[in-house]
Design an enzyme around this catalytic site. Structure first.
Site: not given
Ligand code: 13P
Length: 251
Positions: A9-11, A96, A98, A168, A174, A213, A234
């Protein structure tokens, strides 16, 4: 037998040049015939570039989000599931943490997005997971159950054939604080048991990814757990060598 999936997931990272370099490096680093499934999720404006560069490679492309409305319409700024399928995406992430936290996505909205993906043949990756305070309060399984329960209001067991779930824990995203293999396995087994109550086949065949992570140094131990079928990665997925090492750990 469930095949493993490693997804990056490159966000909201990279620019055209950096994404181009990452894609080229990935093609060079990854085995041409891996024994696991591999996917990357670039920002939507770079999905086309990724699909072009990765054509003929074993790496599939997915989107990080999808509009909750079907068909076409006056939904300024949104991208429909049909559009994602049209350009060649195979997967889409829904829910997600976020998006739940920053954009107020509710359990019900997330499930509507899962449904949109399934309706056009995309494979949804439904993210679930507890916050740090929820874990500390002993509410992890309750929170995950609530997030999964929203599925049954809108979807039948038959609808869910291609669903992938990603556990997650929010406190591990992160932060460099990975869940221990035992902590992750406990929640993964619980998720599988929730689906088993609905349908044993669905539960046995459903892939449950761990995210939070994940890096080359901890991937093999996480992926060796009975109910962990790969990872949603991530930060470490933005480095081709590190991501390739994580993919090899899943093989
Ligand atoms: P990190 O691997 O950077 O912790 O991110 C995990 C994640 O949010 C993947 O969707």
């Amino acid at each position: 037998m469930r095949s493993k999936l490693v997804a990056g997931n490159w966000k909201m990272h990279g620019d055209r040049a950096a994404i181009g370099e990452l894609l080229t490096a990935l093609k060079a680093e990854l085995p041409s015939e891996p024994s696991v499934d591999i996917a990357v999720f670039p920002s939507s404006v770079y999905i086309n570039d990724a699909i072009k560069v990765l054509k003929g490679s074993p790496v599939a492309v997915g989107a990080q989000n999808v509009c909750e409305y079907a068909g076409e319409g006056a939904y300024t700024g949104e991208v429909s599931a049909a559009m994602l399928a049209d350009v060649g995406c195979r997967y889409v992430i829904a829910g997600h943490s976020e998006r739940r936290a920053l954009y107020g996505e509710s359990d019900a909205l997330v499930v509507t997005k899962v449904k949109r993906a399934l309706d056009v043949g995309l494979t949804p990756v439904l993210c679930v997971g507890e916050s740090e305070s929820e874990r500390e309060a002993g509410q992890t399984l309750e929170v995950v159950a609530r997030q999964l329960n929203a599925l049954w209001d809108q979807l039948s067991v038959a609808d869910l054939g291609s669903l992938i779930v990603a556990y997650e824990p929010v406190w591990a995203i992160g932060t460099g604080k990975t869940a221990t293999p035992e902590q992750a396995q406990q929640v993964h087994a619980f998720i599988r048991s929730v689906f088993a109550e609905k349908d044993a086949n669905l539960s046995n065949e459903m892939r449950i990814l761990y995210g939070g992570s994940v890096k080359a140094a901890n991937a093999a131990e996480l992926f060796s757990q009975a109910d962990i079928d790969g990872g949603l990665v991530g930060g470490a997925s933005l480095n081709a060598q590190e991501f390739s090492a994580i993919c090899r750990a899943a093989e």
